[in-house]
Enzyme design. Structure first.
Site, PDB file in Angstrom:
ATOM      1  CG  ASP A   1      -1.933  -1.158   0.985  1.00  0.00           C
ATOM      2  OD1 ASP A   1      -2.152  -1.630   0.089  1.00  0.00           O
ATOM      3  OD2 ASP A   1      -2.242  -1.357   1.935  1.00  0.00           O
TER       4      ASP A   1
HETATM    5  N1  URA Z   1      -0.540  -5.389   3.875  1.00  0.00           N
HETATM    6  C1  URA Z   1      -1.770  -5.043   4.120  1.00  0.00           C
HETATM    7  O1  URA Z   1      -2.652  -4.066   5.093  1.00  0.00           O
HETATM    8  N2  URA Z   1      -0.755  -3.975   3.158  1.00  0.00           N
HETATM    9  C2  URA Z   1       0.126  -3.709   2.417  1.00  0.00           C
HETATM   10  O2  URA Z   1       0.377  -3.171   2.013  1.00  0.00           O
HETATM   11  C3  URA Z   1       0.348  -5.326   3.006  1.00  0.00           C
HETATM   12  C4  URA Z   1      -0.344  -6.003   3.591  1.00  0.00           C
END
Ligand code: URA
Length: 260
Positions: A101
């Site tokens: 993310d």
């Molecule tokens: N899980 C999440 O919630 N976000 C990420 O970026 C990676 C794994």
């Protein structure tokens, strides 16, 4: 391989741009100007463009310490992308293996090796991904069992079993064996949920669903406020890297991920 493809693969411009450059006389093959974009380049021949030698690189592999604030994409109209951080790259077709993310930090592999990426991401291979997270809320010892059984996070199927390790709750460290002692410590145990409660965890996942860590923590009433990926299969985030820094994979790392 054709001369225009060779130069285009090495990031010297679009196919149309390098074709025009070659016709203008900017390319040399074995020291002689070559104005034919379709000229076949054999192994061992030298290619130069605008006076600089251009060696051909088939595949590239970079470990990036992804900082928060950039998106895991090859291009984006509004946001800075992880690719823009790899200044040294030769291949124009690099891409991130999986996504973190925008607000997640940590290990991200960038390559143009599609077959390897496919193996690392294949849901059937269950490659371990280890995350460190700080969450709002108390991560209770019984969550460990819930996560190990496979948590329902609202998808068609529950999440695959995941290893949850509680590192600390409100700054109180736990060191594995101390888990039982902790569970009897009423001063932490009996606190009702408060916004101010902060826990630190390590979570090992064997799949990569959308926002998976955040959704798993939400499912037990905790909110992720900081998330960092520490490893992916045998690949561990290099401690010497700072957020935004990267380096090519070592031979040893490459060998290990290719064995997967
Ligand atoms: N899980 C999440 O919630 N976000 C990420 O970026 C990676 C794994």
């Amino acid at each position: 391989m054709r001369l225009d493809k060779y130069l285009c693969d090495m990031g010297l411009g679009s196919r149309a741009q390098v074709k025009a450059g070659i016709r203008k006389g900017l390319a040399q093959v074995d020291g002689a100007v070559c104005r034919e974009p379709e000229r076949k380049i054999a192994e061992g021949q030298t290619v130069a463009y605008e006076g600089r030698l251009v060696s051909y690189v088939e595949t590239e592999y970079y470990m990036l310490y992804k900082p928060a604030g950039v998106v895991s994409a090859t291009e984006d109209a509004k946001e800075a992308t992880v690719l823009e951080l790899i200044g040294e790259r030769r291949r124009k077709d690099l891409f991130p293996v999986g996504r973190l993310d925008k607000d997640t930090e940590g290990l991200l592999l960038l390559t143009n090796d599609g077959a390897l990426a496919h193996r690392l991401l294949s849901p059937r291979r269950h490659v371990d991904k280890v995350y460190y997270a700080r969450v709002e809320g108390v991560v209770r010892p019984e969550f460990v069992e819930l996560f190990a059984r496979g948590l329902d996070i609202g998808d068609e199927k529950p999440a695959l079993p995941a290893d949850l390790e509680i590192i600390s709750v409100n700054g109180e460290g736990l060191n594995g064996q101390a888990l039982e002692a902790f569970s009897t410590r009423s001063e932490i145990w009996e606190r009702s949920f408060q916004q101010a409660d902060i826990s630190e965890i390590r979570l090992t996942l064997r799949e990569g669903r959308f926002h998976q860590v955040k959704r798993m923590m939400d499912a037990v009433g905790c909110r992720v406020i900081y998330l960092k990926r520490l490893s992916m299969g045998p690949l561990k985030l290099d401690q010497a890297l700072k957020p935004g820094e990267y380096r090519p994979l070592t031979e040893e790392e490459l060998r290990k991920i290719k064995e997967l």
